[in-house]
Every structure is written in structure tokens, then in C-alpha cells.
Design a protein around this motif. Structure first.
Motif, PDB file in Angstrom:
ATOM      1  N   ASN A 122       0.844  -1.191   0.000  1.00  0.00           N
ATOM      2  CA  ASN A 122       0.000   0.000   0.000  1.00  0.00           C
ATOM      3  C   ASN A 122       0.882   1.245   0.000  1.00  0.00           C
ATOM      4  OD1 ASN A 122      -2.090  -1.780   0.204  1.00  0.00           O
ATOM      5  ND2 ASN A 122      -2.552  -1.348   2.344  1.00  0.00           N
ATOM      6  N   LEU A 123       0.464   2.248  -0.767  1.00  0.00           N
ATOM      7  CA  LEU A 123       1.207   3.510  -0.850  1.00  0.00           C
ATOM      8  C   LEU A 123       0.352   4.631  -0.282  1.00  0.00           C
ATOM      9  CD1 LEU A 123       2.778   3.309  -4.437  1.00  0.00           C
ATOM     10  CD2 LEU A 123       3.781   2.588  -2.262  1.00  0.00           C
ATOM     11  N   PRO A 124       0.652   5.135   0.914  1.00  0.00           N
ATOM     12  CA  PRO A 124      -0.118   6.258   1.467  1.00  0.00           C
ATOM     13  C   PRO A 124       0.220   7.561   0.742  1.00  0.00           C
ATOM     14  CG  PRO A 124       1.689   5.683   2.934  1.00  0.00           C
ATOM     15  CD  PRO A 124       1.700   4.655   1.847  1.00  0.00           C
ATOM     16  N   MET A 125      -0.806   8.343   0.466  1.00  0.00           N
ATOM     17  CA  MET A 125      -0.617   9.597  -0.263  1.00  0.00           C
ATOM     18  C   MET A 125      -0.917  10.831   0.584  1.00  0.00           C
ATOM     19  SD  MET A 125       0.455   8.762  -3.260  1.00  0.00           S
ATOM     20  CE  MET A 125       0.211  10.283  -4.149  1.00  0.00           C
ATOM     21  N   GLY A 126      -1.660  10.660   1.673  1.00  0.00           N
ATOM     22  CA  GLY A 126      -1.993  11.812   2.495  1.00  0.00           C
ATOM     23  C   GLY A 126      -2.870  12.821   1.795  1.00  0.00           C
ATOM     24  N   ASN A 144      12.955  -6.622 -12.078  1.00  0.00           N
ATOM     25  CA  ASN A 144      11.811  -6.557 -12.986  1.00  0.00           C
ATOM     26  C   ASN A 144      10.714  -5.630 -12.474  1.00  0.00           C
ATOM     27  OD1 ASN A 144      10.828  -7.298 -15.493  1.00  0.00           O
ATOM     28  ND2 ASN A 144       9.561  -8.941 -14.674  1.00  0.00           N
ATOM     29  N   ALA A 145      11.036  -4.734 -11.559  1.00  0.00           N
ATOM     30  CA  ALA A 145      10.070  -3.791 -10.979  1.00  0.00           C
ATOM     31  C   ALA A 145      10.281  -2.406 -11.564  1.00  0.00           C
ATOM     32  CB  ALA A 145      10.220  -3.749  -9.463  1.00  0.00           C
ATOM     33  N   PRO A 146       9.251  -1.781 -12.137  1.00  0.00           N
ATOM     34  CA  PRO A 146       9.409  -0.458 -12.737  1.00  0.00           C
ATOM     35  C   PRO A 146       9.242   0.667 -11.714  1.00  0.00           C
ATOM     36  CG  PRO A 146       7.223  -1.299 -13.190  1.00  0.00           C
ATOM     37  CD  PRO A 146       7.933  -2.371 -12.410  1.00  0.00           C
ATOM     38  N   VAL A 147       9.695   1.842 -12.099  1.00  0.00           N
ATOM     39  CA  VAL A 147       9.516   3.050 -11.301  1.00  0.00           C
ATOM     40  C   VAL A 147       8.059   3.493 -11.413  1.00  0.00           C
ATOM     41  CG1 VAL A 147      10.294   5.430 -10.995  1.00  0.00           C
ATOM     42  CG2 VAL A 147      11.919   3.654 -11.663  1.00  0.00           C
ATOM     43  N   LEU A 148       7.569   4.127 -10.367  1.00  0.00           N
ATOM     44  CA  LEU A 148       6.156   4.508 -10.292  1.00  0.00           C
ATOM     45  C   LEU A 148       6.025   5.996 -10.006  1.00  0.00           C
ATOM     46  CD1 LEU A 148       3.175   3.517 -10.222  1.00  0.00           C
ATOM     47  CD2 LEU A 148       3.487   3.137  -7.764  1.00  0.00           C
ATOM     48  N   VAL A 149       5.108   6.658 -10.717  1.00  0.00           N
ATOM     49  CA  VAL A 149       4.799   8.070 -10.497  1.00  0.00           C
ATOM     50  C   VAL A 149       3.320   8.178 -10.168  1.00  0.00           C
ATOM     51  CG1 VAL A 149       4.640  10.353 -11.540  1.00  0.00           C
ATOM     52  CG2 VAL A 149       6.638   8.937 -11.970  1.00  0.00           C
ATOM     53  N   THR A 150       2.986   8.876  -9.083  1.00  0.00           N
ATOM     54  CA  THR A 150       1.596   8.994  -8.643  1.00  0.00           C
ATOM     55  C   THR A 150       1.282  10.441  -8.284  1.00  0.00           C
ATOM     56  OG1 THR A 150       2.120   8.588  -6.320  1.00  0.00           O
ATOM     57  CG2 THR A 150       1.649   6.659  -7.700  1.00  0.00           C
ATOM     58  N   LYS A 168       4.549  12.495  -6.990  1.00  0.00           N
ATOM     59  CA  LYS A 168       5.433  11.696  -6.162  1.00  0.00           C
ATOM     60  C   LYS A 168       6.076  10.577  -6.975  1.00  0.00           C
ATOM     61  CE  LYS A 168       3.205  12.615  -1.737  1.00  0.00           C
ATOM     62  NZ  LYS A 168       2.687  12.020  -0.481  1.00  0.00           N
ATOM     63  N   LEU A 169       7.361  10.373  -6.711  1.00  0.00           N
ATOM     64  CA  LEU A 169       8.144   9.340  -7.378  1.00  0.00           C
ATOM     65  C   LEU A 169       8.444   8.220  -6.388  1.00  0.00           C
ATOM     66  CD1 LEU A 169       9.899   8.390  -9.830  1.00  0.00           C
ATOM     67  CD2 LEU A 169      11.789   9.648  -8.769  1.00  0.00           C
ATOM     68  N   PHE A 170       8.034   6.992  -6.745  1.00  0.00           N
ATOM     69  CA  PHE A 170       8.306   5.817  -5.923  1.00  0.00           C
ATOM     70  C   PHE A 170       9.262   4.902  -6.690  1.00  0.00           C
ATOM     71  CE2 PHE A 170       4.325   7.358  -4.243  1.00  0.00           C
ATOM     72  CZ  PHE A 170       4.436   7.138  -2.874  1.00  0.00           C
ATOM     73  N   ALA A 176      17.325  -6.092   2.040  1.00  0.00           N
ATOM     74  CA  ALA A 176      18.476  -6.907   2.439  1.00  0.00           C
ATOM     75  C   ALA A 176      18.010  -8.273   2.929  1.00  0.00           C
ATOM     76  CB  ALA A 176      19.251  -6.182   3.542  1.00  0.00           C
ATOM     77  N   HIS A 177      18.732  -9.301   2.519  1.00  0.00           N
ATOM     78  CA  HIS A 177      18.447 -10.682   2.908  1.00  0.00           C
ATOM     79  C   HIS A 177      17.047 -11.100   2.459  1.00  0.00           C
ATOM     80  CE1 HIS A 177      22.039 -10.251   5.361  1.00  0.00           C
ATOM     81  NE2 HIS A 177      21.474  -9.236   6.007  1.00  0.00           N
ATOM     82  N   GLY A 178      16.657 -10.652   1.273  1.00  0.00           N
ATOM     83  CA  GLY A 178      15.353 -11.033   0.748  1.00  0.00           C
ATOM     84  C   GLY A 178      15.326 -10.886  -0.763  1.00  0.00           C
ATOM     85  N   ASP A 179      14.473 -11.666  -1.385  1.00  0.00           N
ATOM     86  CA  ASP A 179      14.372 -11.639  -2.843  1.00  0.00           C
ATOM     87  C   ASP A 179      13.123 -10.869  -3.266  1.00  0.00           C
ATOM     88  OD1 ASP A 179      14.950 -12.087  -5.466  1.00  0.00           O
ATOM     89  OD2 ASP A 179      14.071 -14.100  -5.529  1.00  0.00           O
ATOM     90  N   PHE A 180      12.956  -9.688  -2.735  1.00  0.00           N
ATOM     91  CA  PHE A 180      11.825  -8.855  -3.119  1.00  0.00           C
ATOM     92  C   PHE A 180      12.213  -7.392  -2.940  1.00  0.00           C
ATOM     93  CE2 PHE A 180      11.467  -9.741   1.363  1.00  0.00           C
ATOM     94  CZ  PHE A 180      11.064  -8.544   1.939  1.00  0.00           C
ATOM     95  N   VAL A 181      11.337  -6.507  -3.397  1.00  0.00           N
ATOM     96  CA  VAL A 181      11.599  -5.072  -3.348  1.00  0.00           C
ATOM     97  C   VAL A 181      10.467  -4.385  -2.600  1.00  0.00           C
ATOM     98  CG1 VAL A 181      12.910  -5.078  -5.493  1.00  0.00           C
ATOM     99  CG2 VAL A 181      10.440  -4.658  -5.545  1.00  0.00           C
ATOM    100  N   ILE A 182      10.726  -3.179  -2.152  1.00  0.00           N
ATOM    101  CA  ILE A 182       9.738  -2.325  -1.499  1.00  0.00           C
ATOM    102  C   ILE A 182       9.768  -0.961  -2.182  1.00  0.00           C
ATOM    103  CG2 ILE A 182       9.158  -1.081   0.619  1.00  0.00           C
ATOM    104  CD1 ILE A 182      10.019  -3.415   2.222  1.00  0.00           C
ATOM    105  N   TYR A 183       8.601  -0.445  -2.493  1.00  0.00           N
ATOM    106  CA  TYR A 183       8.511   0.871  -3.116  1.00  0.00           C
ATOM    107  C   TYR A 183       8.622   1.956  -2.052  1.00  0.00           C
ATOM    108  CZ  TYR A 183       7.326  -0.849  -7.750  1.00  0.00           C
ATOM    109  OH  TYR A 183       7.377  -1.437  -8.987  1.00  0.00           O
ATOM    110  N   ARG A 184       9.576   2.850  -2.265  1.00  0.00           N
ATOM    111  CA  ARG A 184       9.808   3.948  -1.340  1.00  0.00           C
ATOM    112  C   ARG A 184       9.678   5.276  -2.073  1.00  0.00           C
ATOM    113  NH1 ARG A 184      11.826   1.701   3.277  1.00  0.00           N
ATOM    114  NH2 ARG A 184      12.985  -0.273   3.069  1.00  0.00           N
ATOM    115  N   GLU A 185       9.104   6.249  -1.390  1.00  0.00           N
ATOM    116  CA  GLU A 185       8.976   7.587  -1.973  1.00  0.00           C
ATOM    117  C   GLU A 185      10.337   8.264  -1.958  1.00  0.00           C
ATOM    118  OE1 GLU A 185       6.866  11.883  -0.987  1.00  0.00           O
ATOM    119  OE2 GLU A 185       5.964  10.048  -0.190  1.00  0.00           O
TER     120      GLU A 185
END
Length: 459
Positions: A122-126, A144-150, A168-170, A176-185
Motif C-alpha cells: 500500500n502507498l499512502p498519499m496523504g 523486474n520492478a518499474p519506477v512509479l509516479v503517482t 510523487k516518485l516511488f 536486504a536478505h530477501g528476494d523482493f523489493v519495497i517501493y519507497r517515496e
């Protein structure tokens, strides 16, 4: 304790209104031929038959046929029947035998096994209450994860006074120590007003454009320094122009350097985006309603959708377009406003999918210029879904549902699958990445929902 005693109350007499001695003549209605009595009691007149389904009518004592409705009984009946009707409409149960039901359940289970859709983040936008969202995918960043603009769009009419909006750019970052990504602003760019539309340059996914409510067009560039960390990213504004046509309802890129913008009044503008942003040509579509959406098919070739259900293809074989050079072809018409136009391919043929507010989707074959071959029609089950996305082969349709849920349908066999959500609100936006692995829906309250698609089919 009082002692009960026997007490005889006096007899109260109700004297008859007619003399007892008077005898009334009886007439046999079955076999008699005598005329009816001259007088008839009004109170014994036949009452109008009430509807046995609702039992909500109350008849007055007059004879002019006027009817008064019991609003409380009607409201009670509606409260009882409405949940049943809503459940039946949202999950229709067509008449089929047991074998057909088993086949349908098997196809749905196979769809969920072959195409697993997971709630990812989930991406909070406020944002403020009742806001809507816009989101687009840019270039692939990592895993294989693209950049996101909202961005968010507050509720307003023709003009906008919300000057505190942000783009906003995510960016996806490896954990670390995982095979996944997290979207950060990573970046928040202030905007002069709310955006009406956003579009990624499919020929260069680092470039994207946006149109504001006050008539401005912006072109931005996503930048990341080579060899730098994920935190060293930025959004750079390349161009900005103002149009007298108002807010562009849809944007799409024709080539890497040509941007197409359409407006509600029927105007279509093509901008040449090089070192400067200049107007290439202008076209006015002679359609009945206001333009609501657009998709580009190539040089001087695009499809328009209107608010009265019209779908039109405009194209020209000339190098440059003008009002009298573009040809206008009417495609299969919807009954409601066209809310979505998607460019895709099916079985190697170029297709355009149009969807209206009722959730009815048409597949238009673009191989023929003289006729509309929208023979494939998909009716998305209720409640209405006016925002859709499709897979790369156009066989899967994705729809945002209430409370952050997601529904998807396989066109080939009608199989339907559902992903339960845990948010509040009704999503009005859905975008799928070019690689078909990521979905974003929203806005639910003040949050976007990201889904990850895992395709386990053997194809």
C-alpha cells in the motif's frame, strides 16, 4: 387478599336499527331473472385488488380510484429485497446443469492457479477526502520492478484552486536478505494545480507528460545517476506549454518526440517535443459528444471515445495532418460514456478495447479500415467497472473493485477470479506495467494498492 364474590352485571341492550318484523326478499343470483334491488350499500362495493408481491397499497374509502401508499411498508420491503437483488446482480447465477457448474468452477480454479495475483504493498498519499488518483509506470529499475509516479486529484469543477498538489516518485529498492523489493517515496515535485491526465512515453520510458486542470502541458524526465545509489534519483522538467483549449482529457505518445493531446471540445493537438516544444498540427473531430478518452495507433492514426458512447477512428495516409486530410470512421457504439481505450494485440492482430461506464467492453479489430469488426463483446459482471486493464495478449481483463479488491476475467472461457482487499473506498484507476507483472489501483481513501502478478501457466 380480597375475597372474590359473584357479581352479575346489568345487561346492556343494543336495539336494532331496523324493525325486526321487516322481511327482506332474497334473490338467487345464479338462476333468478329478477332485476337487482334499487338500492345498494356503498360500504359493500368491491375494493381494488392489491398487488400480492408488495402489499403496500392502502385504499381510501372514496370511489374515484385514488390510492395512498404506505411508505413505511414500502421502505421495509425494499430493505428486505435490496440485499438479495444486489447479491444476485454482483454474482449472477445463470441456469445451468451440474456438469456446467462443475466446469465453471474448474475453470475458475485453473485461472487462480495459473495466474496468481498477490497484494503487494500500500502507498499512502496523504490526500484530502474524496480525492481520486493518477498513476503511471516508468522504466524498469530492479528485479523486474518499474519506477512509479503517482498524484492525487481533489474534487473540483472546471477550474482548480488546489495549489498544494504534488507529483510523487516511488522507486523499488531491494530488501536486504530477501528476494523482493519495497517501493519507497524518493521525490515529491510540487504542482501548480491538479493533473487531469498522465502518460508514459512508451518509446522512452524515462520520459512522461502530464496535463493540468488549468490548461498547461508538462514533459518530465526521470533521471538516475549512473553508479550511484538508489537514493540519487530526480525528476527534471523538460518543457511546459499552455493551451487555450483547457485541460487535456487524455495524452498519448505517437513517437518518442511526438505527443498527442485531446480535449473535451473535440480538438486534438500534436506537439513536437525536441529541444523546444512546438505545435505540429491541430485537428477538430466532428463528433456529437465531448471527447472523454483517446489512444494513439501510430503516425496520424488514433481512436477517440466520447461521453455519449461514440468510438471513432481518425487516420490519414499523408505525412502531415489537417482538418480535411484526416478520415473519420465510426466504430461500434456504446450506450454509455466511453471511459477506457486500450491499445493491445490478440492473436498477432492489432486491437483496441473500449469500455463504457456499464462495464461493457468491445474488441475492435484495426485490420479493416472500412468497417468495425467488434465481434467480441465482454460484459463485466456488476457492480459496474469503468476502469480496466488487460494483459499483453488481451485475454485477461483486470478491474479494481471496492475496498481494495481486484477482479480479473479470462475472455477465452469466461473464468472469473477475485482477490480480496482490506481497504475502504472504490477504486477509479488501474494501470498495468508493460511487462505484465505489476498492477496499481486506487485511490482508496488516501492509499494506492500495488498487486504483483505471477503467471504459472505452461505457455
Amino acid at each position: 387478599m380480597d375475597v372474590l364474590s359473584h357479581y352479575s352485571s346489568p345487561v346492556i341492550e343494543f336495539p336494532a336499527t331496523q324493525p325486526i318484523e321487516k322481511q327482506n326478499a332474497l334473490v338467487d343470483n345464479c338462476t333468478g331473472t329478477d332485476p337487482p334491488p334499487p338500492g345498494k350499500e356503498v360500504s359493500t362495493s368491491t375494493q381494488q385488488k392489491q398487488h400480492m408481491g408488495t402489499q403496500t397499497e392502502q385504499l381510501t374509502g372514496n370511489t374515484n380510484g385514488s390510492v395512498e401508499y404506505d411508505e413505511r411498508a414500502l421502505a421495509k420491503w425494499l430493505r428486505q429485497i435490496y440485499p438479495l437483488v444486489e447479491r444476485e446482480l454482483s454474482q449472477p447465477t445463470p441456469l445451468m446443469d451440474e456438469d456446467q457448474q462443475q466446469q465453471q468452477l474448474a475453470s475458475q480454479g485453473a485461472l487462480q492457479d495459473q495466474l496468481q495475483v498477490h497484494i503487494y504493498q500500500n502507498l499512502p498519499m496523504g490526500s484530502v477526502e474524496n480525492s481520486q488518483g493518477l498513476a503511471i509506470w516508468l522504466c524498469v529499475h530492479t528485479n523486474n520492478a518499474p519506477v512509479l509516479v503517482t498524484t492525487t486529484v481533489a474534487q473540483h469543477d472546471d477550474w482548480c484552486e488546489h495549489v498544494d498538489q504534488q507529483l510523487k516518485l516511488f522507486v523499488p529498492q531491494r530488501v536486504a536478505h530477501g528476494d523482493f523489493v519495497i517501493y519507497r517515496e524518493m521525490k515529491a515535485l510540487p504542482l501548480k494545480s491538479c493533473l487531469r491526465s498522465l502518460s508514459t512515453n512508451s518509446f522512452n520510458k524515462n520520459i512522461f507528460a502530464g496535463a493540468t486542470m488549468d490548461g498547461e502541458l508538462f514533459v518530465w524526465l526521470y533521471e538516475q545517476s549512473r553508479g550511484a545509489s538508489d537514493a540519487n534519483v530526480d525528476i527534471k522538467q523538460l518543457h511546459s506549454v499552455t493551451s487555450t483549449q483547457g485541460a487535456a482529457v487524455a495524452l498519448d505518445w505517437v513517437t518518442e518526440q511526438r505527443l498527442l493531446a485531446c480535449y473535451a471540445n473535440g480538438t486534438v493537438l500534436q506537439w513536437l517535443v525536441t529541444k523546444q516544444m512546438t505545435l505540429d498540427w491541430e485537428y477538430t473531430a466532428a463528433v456529437g459528444g465531448e471527447l472523454s478518452t483517446m489512444v494513439s495507433l501510430g503516425i496520424n492514426d488514433f481512436v477517440l471515445g466520447t461521453n455519449d458512447g461514440g468510438v471513432y477512428r481518425c487516420w490519414s495516409t499523408a505525412d502531415r495532418s489537417s482538418n480535411n486530410q484526416l478520415q473519420l470512421l465510426t466504430l461500434r457504439r456504446h450506450r454509455f460514456m466511453v471511459s477506457t481505450l486500450l491499445r493491445t494485440e490478440m492473436d498477432g492482430h492489432r486491437m483496441v478495447i473500449s469500455c463504457d461506464l456499464s462495464g461493457q467492453a468491445y474488441y475492435h479489430d484495426m485490420r479493416h479500415e472500412d468497417e468495425d469488426t467488434a465481434q467480441l463483446i465482454v460484459q463485466i459482471p456488476l457492480p459496474f467497472k469503468n476502469a480496466i486493464a488487460c494483459s499483453r495478449d488481451a485475454n485477461i481483463i483486470y478491474c479494481p473493485s471496492n475496498d481494495g479488491a481486484l477482479e480479473y476475467y479470462r475472455v477465452s472461457d469466461g473464468a472469473h477470479a477475485h482477490v480480496k482487499g482490506a481497504l475502504r473506498g472504490r477504486g477509479n484507476l488501474i494501470r498495468i506495467s508493460d511487462n505484465g507483472c505489476w498492477l496499481i489501483t486506487g485511490l482508496y481513501g488516501s492509499e494506492f494498492q500495488i498487486f504483483y502478478i505471477e503467471n504459472n501457466s505452461k505457455d
